[in-house]
Design a protein around this motif. Structure first.
Motif, PDB file in Angstrom:
ATOM      1  N   GLU A 217       0.822  -1.226   0.000  1.00 13.69           N
ATOM      2  CA  GLU A 217       0.000   0.000   0.000  1.00 13.69           C
ATOM      3  C   GLU A 217       0.852   1.271   0.000  1.00 13.69           C
ATOM      4  O   GLU A 217       0.595   2.206  -0.767  1.00 13.69           O
ATOM      5  CB  GLU A 217      -0.925   0.016   1.225  1.00 13.69           C
ATOM      6  CG  GLU A 217      -2.215  -0.781   1.016  1.00 13.69           C
ATOM      7  CD  GLU A 217      -3.214  -0.543   2.142  1.00 13.69           C
ATOM      8  OE1 GLU A 217      -3.628  -1.535   2.769  1.00 13.69           O
ATOM      9  OE2 GLU A 217      -3.530   0.626   2.397  1.00 13.69           O
ATOM     10  N   THR A 218       1.880   1.314   0.849  1.00 10.80           N
ATOM     11  CA  THR A 218       2.709   2.523   0.932  1.00 10.80           C
ATOM     12  C   THR A 218       3.416   2.797  -0.394  1.00 10.80           C
ATOM     13  O   THR A 218       3.453   3.938  -0.872  1.00 10.80           O
ATOM     14  CB  THR A 218       3.745   2.379   2.069  1.00 10.80           C
ATOM     15  OG1 THR A 218       3.054   2.041   3.271  1.00 10.80           O
ATOM     16  CG2 THR A 218       4.541   3.647   2.274  1.00 10.80           C
ATOM     17  N   MET A 219       3.928   1.730  -1.007  1.00  6.13           N
ATOM     18  CA  MET A 219       4.596   1.896  -2.316  1.00  6.13           C
ATOM     19  C   MET A 219       3.618   2.437  -3.345  1.00  6.13           C
ATOM     20  O   MET A 219       3.925   3.366  -4.096  1.00  6.13           O
ATOM     21  CB  MET A 219       5.133   0.542  -2.796  1.00  6.13           C
ATOM     22  CG  MET A 219       5.630   0.550  -4.215  1.00  6.13           C
ATOM     23  SD  MET A 219       5.608  -1.118  -4.898  1.00  6.13           S
ATOM     24  CE  MET A 219       6.059  -0.754  -6.600  1.00  6.13           C
ATOM     25  N   TYR A 220       2.398   1.884  -3.396  1.00  2.46           N
ATOM     26  CA  TYR A 220       1.390   2.352  -4.348  1.00  2.46           C
ATOM     27  C   TYR A 220       1.085   3.834  -4.094  1.00  2.46           C
ATOM     28  O   TYR A 220       0.942   4.629  -5.035  1.00  2.46           O
ATOM     29  CB  TYR A 220       0.116   1.521  -4.240  1.00  2.46           C
ATOM     30  CG  TYR A 220       0.262   0.048  -4.582  1.00  2.46           C
ATOM     31  CD1 TYR A 220      -0.700  -0.877  -4.175  1.00  2.46           C
ATOM     32  CD2 TYR A 220       1.363  -0.439  -5.280  1.00  2.46           C
ATOM     33  CE1 TYR A 220      -0.580  -2.235  -4.473  1.00  2.46           C
ATOM     34  CE2 TYR A 220       1.496  -1.794  -5.580  1.00  2.46           C
ATOM     35  CZ  TYR A 220       0.525  -2.680  -5.179  1.00  2.46           C
ATOM     36  OH  TYR A 220       0.657  -4.028  -5.461  1.00  2.46           O
ATOM     37  N   GLY A 221       1.016   4.205  -2.820  1.00  2.00           N
ATOM     38  CA  GLY A 221       0.750   5.614  -2.494  1.00  2.00           C
ATOM     39  C   GLY A 221       1.866   6.538  -2.982  1.00  2.00           C
ATOM     40  O   GLY A 221       1.606   7.631  -3.492  1.00  2.00           O
ATOM     41  N   ILE A 222       3.120   6.064  -2.849  1.00  2.00           N
ATOM     42  CA  ILE A 222       4.267   6.858  -3.319  1.00  2.00           C
ATOM     43  C   ILE A 222       4.217   7.006  -4.846  1.00  2.00           C
ATOM     44  O   ILE A 222       4.452   8.101  -5.388  1.00  2.00           O
ATOM     45  CB  ILE A 222       5.592   6.188  -2.875  1.00  2.00           C
ATOM     46  CG1 ILE A 222       5.744   6.285  -1.353  1.00  2.00           C
ATOM     47  CG2 ILE A 222       6.794   6.807  -3.583  1.00  2.00           C
ATOM     48  CD1 ILE A 222       6.847   5.408  -0.776  1.00  2.00           C
ATOM     49  N   LEU A 223       3.850   5.928  -5.555  1.00  2.00           N
ATOM     50  CA  LEU A 223       3.716   5.999  -7.018  1.00  2.00           C
ATOM     51  C   LEU A 223       2.658   7.032  -7.405  1.00  2.00           C
ATOM     52  O   LEU A 223       2.867   7.853  -8.293  1.00  2.00           O
ATOM     53  CB  LEU A 223       3.347   4.631  -7.583  1.00  2.00           C
ATOM     54  CG  LEU A 223       4.436   3.563  -7.605  1.00  2.00           C
ATOM     55  CD1 LEU A 223       3.847   2.217  -7.999  1.00  2.00           C
ATOM     56  CD2 LEU A 223       5.564   3.953  -8.571  1.00  2.00           C
ATOM     57  N   ALA A 224       1.536   7.011  -6.690  1.00  2.00           N
ATOM     58  CA  ALA A 224       0.440   7.934  -7.018  1.00  2.00           C
ATOM     59  C   ALA A 224       0.835   9.383  -6.715  1.00  2.00           C
ATOM     60  O   ALA A 224       0.459  10.304  -7.435  1.00  2.00           O
ATOM     61  CB  ALA A 224      -0.809   7.558  -6.227  1.00  2.00           C
ATOM     62  N   ARG A 225       1.644   9.568  -5.659  1.00  2.00           N
ATOM     63  CA  ARG A 225       1.992  10.927  -5.222  1.00  2.00           C
ATOM     64  C   ARG A 225       3.205  11.487  -5.984  1.00  2.00           C
ATOM     65  O   ARG A 225       3.190  12.616  -6.464  1.00  2.00           O
ATOM     66  CB  ARG A 225       2.303  10.890  -3.710  1.00  2.00           C
ATOM     67  CG  ARG A 225       2.391  12.237  -3.043  1.00  2.00           C
ATOM     68  CD  ARG A 225       2.893  12.105  -1.608  1.00  2.00           C
ATOM     69  NE  ARG A 225       4.241  11.578  -1.579  1.00  2.00           N
ATOM     70  CZ  ARG A 225       4.659  10.621  -0.720  1.00  2.00           C
ATOM     71  NH1 ARG A 225       3.807  10.081   0.131  1.00  2.00           N
ATOM     72  NH2 ARG A 225       5.907  10.187  -0.752  1.00  2.00           N
ATOM     73  N   ASP A 226       4.239  10.672  -6.128  1.00  2.00           N
ATOM     74  CA  ASP A 226       5.511  11.203  -6.653  1.00  2.00           C
ATOM     75  C   ASP A 226       5.848  10.795  -8.083  1.00  2.00           C
ATOM     76  O   ASP A 226       6.855  11.257  -8.630  1.00  2.00           O
ATOM     77  CB  ASP A 226       6.667  10.725  -5.755  1.00  2.00           C
ATOM     78  CG  ASP A 226       6.453  11.122  -4.298  1.00  2.00           C
ATOM     79  OD1 ASP A 226       7.038  10.477  -3.411  1.00  2.00           O
ATOM     80  OD2 ASP A 226       5.649  12.046  -4.057  1.00  2.00           O
ATOM     81  N   TYR A 227       5.046   9.918  -8.710  1.00  2.00           N
ATOM     82  CA  TYR A 227       5.432   9.414 -10.037  1.00  2.00           C
ATOM     83  C   TYR A 227       4.396   9.701 -11.114  1.00  2.00           C
ATOM     84  O   TYR A 227       4.445   9.131 -12.201  1.00  2.00           O
ATOM     85  CB  TYR A 227       5.714   7.908  -9.970  1.00  2.00           C
ATOM     86  CG  TYR A 227       7.020   7.583  -9.270  1.00  2.00           C
ATOM     87  CD1 TYR A 227       7.100   7.596  -7.881  1.00  2.00           C
ATOM     88  CD2 TYR A 227       8.173   7.320  -9.993  1.00  2.00           C
ATOM     89  CE1 TYR A 227       8.302   7.328  -7.229  1.00  2.00           C
ATOM     90  CE2 TYR A 227       9.385   7.053  -9.350  1.00  2.00           C
ATOM     91  CZ  TYR A 227       9.434   7.055  -7.967  1.00  2.00           C
ATOM     92  OH  TYR A 227      10.625   6.807  -7.319  1.00  2.00           O
ATOM     93  N   ILE A 228       3.494  10.647 -10.836  1.00  2.00           N
ATOM     94  CA  ILE A 228       2.472  10.985 -11.838  1.00  2.00           C
ATOM     95  C   ILE A 228       3.132  11.339 -13.160  1.00  2.00           C
ATOM     96  O   ILE A 228       2.833  10.783 -14.203  1.00  2.00           O
ATOM     97  CB  ILE A 228       1.588  12.162 -11.345  1.00  2.00           C
ATOM     98  CG1 ILE A 228       0.682  11.719 -10.195  1.00  2.00           C
ATOM     99  CG2 ILE A 228       0.749  12.729 -12.479  1.00  2.00           C
ATOM    100  CD1 ILE A 228      -0.471  10.856 -10.630  1.00  2.00           C
ATOM    101  N   GLY A 229       4.093  12.291 -13.115  1.00  2.00           N
ATOM    102  CA  GLY A 229       4.709  12.774 -14.371  1.00  2.00           C
ATOM    103  C   GLY A 229       5.977  12.019 -14.736  1.00  2.00           C
ATOM    104  O   GLY A 229       6.617  12.292 -15.756  1.00  2.00           O
ATOM    105  N   ARG A 230       6.356  11.014 -13.925  1.00  2.94           N
ATOM    106  CA  ARG A 230       7.650  10.345 -14.162  1.00  2.94           C
ATOM    107  C   ARG A 230       7.484   8.969 -14.775  1.00  2.94           C
ATOM    108  O   ARG A 230       8.460   8.267 -15.052  1.00  2.94           O
ATOM    109  CB  ARG A 230       8.424  10.264 -12.838  1.00  2.94           C
ATOM    110  CG  ARG A 230       8.849  11.646 -12.328  1.00  2.94           C
ATOM    111  CD  ARG A 230       9.098  11.678 -10.848  1.00  2.94           C
ATOM    112  NE  ARG A 230      10.247  10.896 -10.422  1.00  2.94           N
ATOM    113  CZ  ARG A 230      10.613  10.729  -9.154  1.00  2.94           C
ATOM    114  NH1 ARG A 230       9.844  11.298  -8.192  1.00  2.94           N
ATOM    115  NH2 ARG A 230      11.650  10.000  -8.809  1.00  2.94           N
TER     116      ARG A 230
END
Ligand code: 6PG
Length: 239
Positions: free
Chosen positions: A45-58
């Motif tokens: 869950e935490t990893m998925y949250g980081i993807l959603a928060r910090d990897y939108i444009g990456r």
């Protein structure tokens, strides 16, 4: 096989998000799309949250095709649904090309057959489908996806997705089979917490019976990548 130990589950999750992004970039550059299998349970869950928060444009999410390694026999909005968990922390926040969910609301055998057909259509092949990345967790009993100890799915070699009765949970789960997981281009185990330490030592250091510790059956080319936090790795001696 590689084993990486991180100082905390937060560090583990950040590193896993970086790895996801790197694998996505590589697959999209080489094959024009990234076919990834998400793990269920609570650890990712935490990893998925980081993807959603910090990897939108990456990450080029328009080329990311999301699948699931297993699902509980519940409808998509049920609190136990892996789809629900992944949607709330990730999939509702990123413009993925497509989400291929397992239909937990159907009779499990029907859901398994439907998902196999969906894989056949997506990969356009009769050969075992080859995902770019499969994310997995383990239970404190050594299960992975919904490949539980001493259950029939462990022996299956001629199916890609099966309904697997799990007497211990008094339910039937839908799960990818070992042959599909073992042809993936990459398999990453995310394991956090002291409650997993005993099973992890059995899997990584003892000659454990695969029927008792199904995660030992996961042997893709080059071996799986183990990403652990210190608590989960606390009983490992050889590292
Ligand atoms: C599931 C998972 C399962 C999970 C392990 C670990 O649907 O439950 O796919 O294999 O990865 O049970 O679960 P936790 O991360 O919650 O400990």
């Amino acid at each position: 096989m590689s084993v990486h130990i991180y100082s905390s589950s937060e560090e583990l999750s950040r590193a896993a998000a970086r790895e996801f992004a790197a694998r996505a970039k590589e697959a999209i550059e080489e094959r024009g799309r990234f076919a990834v299998v998400l793990a269920g349970g609570s650890t990712p869950e935490t990893m998925y949250g980081i993807l959603a928060r910090d990897y939108i444009g990456r990450i080029d999410w328009s080329k990311v095709y999301v699948f699931f390694g297993d699902e509980r026999s519940v409808p998509p909005h049920h609190e136990d649904s892996n789809l629900k968990m992944a949607s709330e922390v990730l999939l509702d926040h990123v413009p993925v090309a497509n989400v291929h969910r397992m239909r937990g609301e159907l009779p499990p055998e029907e859901a398994a057959e439907a998902y196999e057909e969906e894989l056949r259509t997506f990969f356009q092949t009769e050969d075992v489908p080859r995902f770019d990345l499969i994310l997995l967790g383990i239970g404190d009993d050594g299960h992975t996806a919904s490949l539980f100890p001493w259950t029939p799915a462990l022996e299956v070699q001629d199916r890609w997705v099966v309904a697997n009765p799990v007497p211990r949970l008094n339910t039937t789960r839908i799960t990818l089979t070992v042959p599909v997981i073992n042809v993936a281009r990459a398999v990453i185990f995310l394991v956090a917490g002291e409650d997993k330490a005993k099973a992890l030592r059995k899997i990584l250091e003892d000659d454990a019976d695969p029927r008792a510790y199904p995660a030992t059956l996961i042997q893709p080319p080059g071996g799986p990548q183990w990403m652990l936090d210190q608590s989960a790795a606390s009983l490992l001696s050889e590292l």
